[in-house]
Design a protein around this motif. Structure first.
Motif, PDB file in Angstrom:
ATOM      1  N   GLN A   1       0.844  -1.189   0.000  1.00 12.81           N
ATOM      2  CA  GLN A   1       0.000   0.000   0.000  1.00 12.81           C
ATOM      3  C   GLN A   1       0.883   1.244   0.000  1.00 12.81           C
ATOM      4  N   VAL A   2       0.633   2.139  -0.940  1.00 14.63           N
ATOM      5  CA  VAL A   2       1.422   3.352  -1.060  1.00 14.63           C
ATOM      6  C   VAL A   2       0.859   4.406  -0.129  1.00 14.63           C
ATOM      7  N   GLN A   3       1.756   5.038   0.625  1.00 16.82           N
ATOM      8  CA  GLN A   3       1.328   6.058   1.571  1.00 16.82           C
ATOM      9  C   GLN A   3       2.042   7.356   1.275  1.00 16.82           C
ATOM     10  N   LEU A   4       1.270   8.415   1.109  1.00 15.83           N
ATOM     11  CA  LEU A   4       1.812   9.761   0.972  1.00 15.83           C
ATOM     12  C   LEU A   4       1.587  10.468   2.303  1.00 15.83           C
ATOM     13  N   VAL A   5       2.645  11.013   2.864  1.00 15.72           N
ATOM     14  CA  VAL A   5       2.564  11.620   4.191  1.00 15.72           C
ATOM     15  C   VAL A   5       2.719  13.127   4.052  1.00 15.72           C
ATOM     16  N   GLU A   6       1.675  13.844   4.419  1.00 18.04           N
ATOM     17  CA  GLU A   6       1.646  15.300   4.299  1.00 18.04           C
ATOM     18  C   GLU A   6       1.889  15.949   5.650  1.00 18.04           C
ATOM     19  N   SER A   7       2.409  17.164   5.609  1.00 20.73           N
ATOM     20  CA  SER A   7       2.578  17.953   6.823  1.00 20.73           C
ATOM     21  C   SER A   7       2.661  19.425   6.442  1.00 20.73           C
ATOM     22  N   GLY A   8       2.480  20.292   7.451  1.00 19.39           N
ATOM     23  CA  GLY A   8       2.710  21.717   7.234  1.00 19.39           C
ATOM     24  C   GLY A   8       1.478  22.600   7.209  1.00 19.39           C
ATOM     25  N   GLY A   9       0.300  22.033   7.297  1.00 18.16           N
ATOM     26  CA  GLY A   9      -0.894  22.866   7.308  1.00 18.16           C
ATOM     27  C   GLY A   9      -1.030  23.614   8.622  1.00 18.16           C
ATOM     28  N   GLY A  10      -2.033  24.491   8.688  1.00 21.67           N
ATOM     29  CA  GLY A  10      -2.258  25.225   9.915  1.00 21.67           C
ATOM     30  C   GLY A  10      -3.088  26.467   9.686  1.00 21.67           C
ATOM     31  N   LEU A  11      -3.070  27.332  10.687  1.00 24.88           N
ATOM     32  CA  LEU A  11      -3.824  28.583  10.664  1.00 24.88           C
ATOM     33  C   LEU A  11      -2.856  29.735  10.466  1.00 24.88           C
ATOM     34  N   VAL A  12      -3.179  30.612   9.522  1.00 27.51           N
ATOM     35  CA  VAL A  12      -2.318  31.764   9.250  1.00 27.51           C
ATOM     36  C   VAL A  12      -3.190  32.953   8.892  1.00 27.51           C
ATOM     37  N   PRO A 100       2.428   7.117 -14.307  1.00 30.00           N
ATOM     38  CA  PRO A 100       2.030   6.731 -15.660  1.00 30.00           C
ATOM     39  C   PRO A 100       2.150   5.225 -15.867  1.00 30.00           C
ATOM     40  N   LEU A 101       1.096   4.619 -16.389  1.00 26.37           N
ATOM     41  CA  LEU A 101       1.102   3.217 -16.771  1.00 26.37           C
ATOM     42  C   LEU A 101       1.057   3.132 -18.290  1.00 26.37           C
ATOM     43  N   TYR A 102       0.853   1.948 -18.826  1.00 24.29           N
ATOM     44  CA  TYR A 102       0.904   1.764 -20.268  1.00 24.29           C
ATOM     45  C   TYR A 102      -0.131   2.610 -20.999  1.00 24.29           C
ATOM     46  N   ARG A 103      -1.393   2.539 -20.590  1.00 22.97           N
ATOM     47  CA  ARG A 103      -2.439   3.312 -21.269  1.00 22.97           C
ATOM     48  C   ARG A 103      -3.294   4.094 -20.279  1.00 22.97           C
ATOM     49  N   SER A 104      -2.817   4.228 -19.086  1.00 24.45           N
ATOM     50  CA  SER A 104      -3.599   4.958 -18.093  1.00 24.45           C
ATOM     51  C   SER A 104      -2.654   5.489 -17.029  1.00 24.45           C
ATOM     52  N   ASN A 105      -3.241   6.035 -15.969  1.00 26.86           N
ATOM     53  CA  ASN A 105      -2.460   6.529 -14.843  1.00 26.86           C
ATOM     54  C   ASN A 105      -2.995   5.918 -13.565  1.00 26.86           C
ATOM     55  N   LEU A 106      -2.142   5.840 -12.584  1.00 29.92           N
ATOM     56  CA  LEU A 106      -2.544   5.353 -11.273  1.00 29.92           C
ATOM     57  C   LEU A 106      -2.334   6.485 -10.283  1.00 29.92           C
ATOM     58  N   ASP A 107      -3.407   6.850  -9.564  1.00 26.04           N
ATOM     59  CA  ASP A 107      -3.355   7.974  -8.624  1.00 26.04           C
ATOM     60  C   ASP A 107      -3.265   7.485  -7.187  1.00 26.04           C
ATOM     61  N   TYR A 108      -2.367   8.121  -6.447  1.00 24.50           N
ATOM     62  CA  TYR A 108      -2.274   7.919  -5.007  1.00 24.50           C
ATOM     63  C   TYR A 108      -2.516   9.261  -4.326  1.00 24.50           C
ATOM     64  N   TRP A 109      -3.171   9.208  -3.156  1.00 26.00           N
ATOM     65  CA  TRP A 109      -3.528  10.436  -2.450  1.00 26.00           C
ATOM     66  C   TRP A 109      -3.051  10.397  -1.005  1.00 26.00           C
ATOM     67  N   GLY A 110      -2.705  11.569  -0.499  1.00 27.57           N
ATOM     68  CA  GLY A 110      -2.439  11.700   0.915  1.00 27.57           C
ATOM     69  C   GLY A 110      -3.742  11.873   1.681  1.00 27.57           C
ATOM     70  N   GLN A 111      -3.612  11.985   2.989  1.00 28.98           N
ATOM     71  CA  GLN A 111      -4.793  12.056   3.844  1.00 28.98           C
ATOM     72  C   GLN A 111      -5.368  13.464   3.924  1.00 28.98           C
ATOM     73  N   GLY A 112      -4.613  14.435   3.475  1.00 26.02           N
ATOM     74  CA  GLY A 112      -5.088  15.825   3.492  1.00 26.02           C
ATOM     75  C   GLY A 112      -4.593  16.585   4.705  1.00 26.02           C
ATOM     76  N   THR A 113      -4.321  17.869   4.515  1.00 25.57           N
ATOM     77  CA  THR A 113      -3.904  18.728   5.616  1.00 25.57           C
ATOM     78  C   THR A 113      -4.677  20.046   5.512  1.00 25.57           C
ATOM     79  N   GLN A 114      -5.190  20.494   6.644  1.00 25.90           N
ATOM     80  CA  GLN A 114      -6.047  21.682   6.654  1.00 25.90           C
ATOM     81  C   GLN A 114      -5.200  22.957   6.623  1.00 25.90           C
ATOM     82  N   VAL A 115      -5.594  23.863   5.725  1.00 27.18           N
ATOM     83  CA  VAL A 115      -5.012  25.197   5.677  1.00 27.18           C
ATOM     84  C   VAL A 115      -6.149  26.186   5.891  1.00 27.18           C
ATOM     85  N   THR A 116      -6.009  27.018   6.899  1.00 32.17           N
ATOM     86  CA  THR A 116      -7.026  28.021   7.204  1.00 32.17           C
ATOM     87  C   THR A 116      -6.380  29.394   7.207  1.00 32.17           C
ATOM     88  N   VAL A 117      -6.929  30.301   6.399  1.00 34.98           N
ATOM     89  CA  VAL A 117      -6.401  31.661   6.304  1.00 34.98           C
ATOM     90  C   VAL A 117      -7.463  32.613   6.857  1.00 34.98           C
TER      91      VAL A 117
END
Length: 119
Positions: A1-12, A100-117
């Motif tokens: 299982q591919v895992q994308l790990v996000e960080s850095g969101g917050g309130l600004v 990129p695959l032969y005739r398509s693409n495979l997408d992986y997603w992170g869990q998301g990080t909240q940005v509030t301005v």
């Protein structure tokens, strides 16, 4: 299982800056188009920026000249430097790896990080 790990969101405050990071497995990072997407409440997920393995970038018009996407030179990490933030940039930001695959693409997603301005 591919895992994308996000960080850095917050309130600004409006006009401030944040930097988001997304770490991906090396076998994915080397060939994938890496990107950042965002989803505000009640809206569809939208593209923010992408960067290819060769370093070519693409930005949404709404963030051009304010946001910069980059790949780490020594790490399997993609960054999104966000400057001059506006309240309308408030959203959950998602990291994406499109392999990129032969005739398509495979997408992986992170869990998301909240940005509030705040205004």
């Amino acid at each position: 299982q591919v895992q994308l790990v996000e960080s850095g969101g917050g309130l600004v405050q409006s006009g401030g800056s944040l930097r988001l990071s997304c770490e991906a497995p090396g076998r994915i990072f080397s060939t994938a188009v890496m990107g950042w997407y965002r989803q505000a409440p009640g809206k569809q997920r939208e593209l923010v920026a992408t960067i290819t393995s060769g370093g070519s970038t693409n930005y949404a018009d709404s963030v051009k000249d304010r946001f910069t996407i980059s790949r780490g030179s020594a790490k399997t990490t993609v960054y999104l430097q966000m400057n001059s933030l506006k309240p309308e940039d408030t959203a959950v930001y998602y990291c994406n790896a499109r392999v990129p695959l032969y005739r398509s693409n495979l997408d992986y997603w992170g869990q998301g990080t909240q940005v509030t301005v705040s205004s």
